[in-house]
Design an enzyme around this catalytic site. Structure first.
Site, PDB file in Angstrom:
ATOM      1  N   SER A  95       0.772  -1.265  -0.032  1.00 57.70           N
ATOM      2  CA  SER A  95      -0.199   0.023   0.180  1.00 57.70           C
ATOM      3  C   SER A  95       0.841   1.238   0.108  1.00 57.70           C
ATOM      4  CB  SER A  95      -0.807   0.010   1.271  1.00 57.70           C
ATOM      5  OG  SER A  95      -1.613   1.190   1.429  1.00 57.70           O
ATOM      6  N   HIS A 139      -1.003  -1.518  -4.221  1.00 54.03           N
ATOM      7  CA  HIS A 139      -2.380  -1.180  -3.619  1.00 54.03           C
ATOM      8  C   HIS A 139      -2.352   0.472  -3.438  1.00 54.03           C
ATOM      9  CE1 HIS A 139      -5.965  -2.138  -1.408  1.00 54.03           C
ATOM     10  NE2 HIS A 139      -5.795  -1.020  -0.627  1.00 54.03           N
ATOM     11  N   ASP A 178      -4.750   3.544  -2.078  1.00 55.93           N
ATOM     12  CA  ASP A 178      -6.118   3.925  -1.519  1.00 55.93           C
ATOM     13  C   ASP A 178      -6.473   5.400  -1.497  1.00 55.93           C
ATOM     14  OD1 ASP A 178      -6.666   1.504   0.538  1.00 55.93           O
ATOM     15  OD2 ASP A 178      -4.249   2.148   1.305  1.00 55.93           O
ATOM     16  N   MET A 221      -9.026   7.929  -0.774  1.00 56.27           N
ATOM     17  CA  MET A 221     -10.005   8.456   0.178  1.00 56.27           C
ATOM     18  C   MET A 221     -10.521   9.844   0.233  1.00 56.27           C
ATOM     19  SD  MET A 221      -7.975   6.906   3.863  1.00 56.27           S
ATOM     20  CE  MET A 221      -6.366   7.152   3.536  1.00 56.27           C
ATOM     21  N   HIS A 277      -8.270   1.043  -4.575  1.00 55.89           N
ATOM     22  CA  HIS A 277      -9.253   0.759  -3.165  1.00 55.89           C
ATOM     23  C   HIS A 277      -9.996   2.231  -3.122  1.00 55.89           C
ATOM     24  CE1 HIS A 277      -9.859  -0.154   1.138  1.00 55.89           C
ATOM     25  NE2 HIS A 277     -11.022  -0.101   0.422  1.00 55.89           N
ATOM     26  N   MET A 333     -12.145   4.207  -1.338  1.00 55.24           N
ATOM     27  CA  MET A 333     -12.921   4.527   0.150  1.00 55.24           C
ATOM     28  C   MET A 333     -13.386   5.976  -0.109  1.00 55.24           C
ATOM     29  SD  MET A 333     -10.276   3.210   2.765  1.00 55.24           S
ATOM     30  CE  MET A 333      -8.723   3.363   2.216  1.00 55.24           C
ATOM     31  N   MET A 382     -11.694  -5.524   5.229  1.00 58.00           N
ATOM     32  CA  MET A 382     -10.853  -4.658   6.001  1.00 58.00           C
ATOM     33  C   MET A 382     -10.655  -5.133   7.493  1.00 58.00           C
ATOM     34  SD  MET A 382     -10.492  -2.005   4.011  1.00 58.00           S
ATOM     35  CE  MET A 382      -9.392  -1.124   5.493  1.00 58.00           C
ATOM     36  N   ASP A 388      -6.817  -6.011   4.264  1.00 56.40           N
ATOM     37  CA  ASP A 388      -6.117  -4.750   4.507  1.00 56.40           C
ATOM     38  C   ASP A 388      -6.411  -4.125   5.639  1.00 56.40           C
ATOM     39  OD1 ASP A 388      -5.057  -2.156   4.207  1.00 56.40           O
ATOM     40  OD2 ASP A 388      -6.634  -1.595   2.475  1.00 56.40           O
TER      41      ASP A 388
END
Length: 220
Positions: free
Chosen positions: A7, A32, A34, A36, A65, A67, A136, A174
């Site tokens: 990540s 990965h 993320d 957000m 991913h 979010m 998660m 994760d």
């Protein structure tokens, strides 16, 4: 097959391209990412411009991913900027089935993520459509959190469910994964491992190699 997905949320952003190349050299199969939005989770990370800029740093799978609330607004843009696998949260989608189809229509793999307190049964009517389920193992929004032991049973339950149905669906985990907790999730049935601080906290190439060596011991 077991897959490591470092990540980059935990990477040194001054050297982001170099750190991605380091984990690439060490054998990590995915990267990965993320994303957000400050609404679905408290933090804000990065978006399409960053993903586009690092796409040339590696040919490895970009495991994006999301979010973010109502992710269907941005699926096409993330596909265009280099995402190979796009994961959305069941909790963030009004029409989950439609979003999964949207991802597939763009020629990308689709994942569905569940927060620790979200029950597996929300997957009942989409499990046959997803390529991956992301469980998660911390509450999302911040890196460096401690692994929630209650999630181990959830991983096992999902693996058993997949075995019963015969679906060839990956299980990604994760949150709080390090050289100790990785054993728990692999034994429970996860096969894609997201690791942030335990990869980029120090020598990223060496840490990647060590995690991959552990993962190899769990392959049939």
């Amino acid at each position: 097959m077991n897959i490591l997905s470092p990540s980059i949320l935990a990477a040194d952003f001054k050297q982001l391209g170099e750190q991605i190349q380091a984990v690439d050299r060490a054998g990590a199969q995915y990267i990965h990412i993320d994303v957000m939005d400050g609404m679905f989770v408290p933090s804000i990370s990065f978006g399409m411009p960053v993903i586009s800029s690092i796409r040339s740093a590696t040919q490895k799978v970009f495991d994006v991913h999301l979010m973010i609330q109502n992710p269907e607004r941005y699926i096409e843009e993330f596909a265009k900027c280099g995402a190979d696998l796009i994961t959305v949260h069941a909790e963030a989608c009004q029409h989950l089935d439609r979003v999964i189809q949207q991802i597939h229509d763009l020629g990308r793999k689709a994942g569905v993520a569940l927060n620790p307190a979200t029950p597996l049964n929300v997957l009942e009517y989409v499990l046959d459509k997803v390529d991956m389920v992301l469980l998660m193992t911390v509450n999302p929004g911040f890196g460096g959190q401690k692994y929630l032991d209650s999630c181990t049973r959830k991983i096992t339950q999902l693996r058993n469910w997949l075995n019963e149905t015969g679906y060839d669906t990956d299980i990604e985990v994760d949150g709080g994964i390090n050289k100790e907790t990785i054993h728990k999730v692999l034994k429970a049935g996860a096969n894609i491992i997201v690791a942030g601080s335990s990869v980029f906290g120090g020598d990223a190439e060496k840490n990647t190699e060590e995690l991959l060596n552990i993962m190899k011991t769990y392959e049939a």
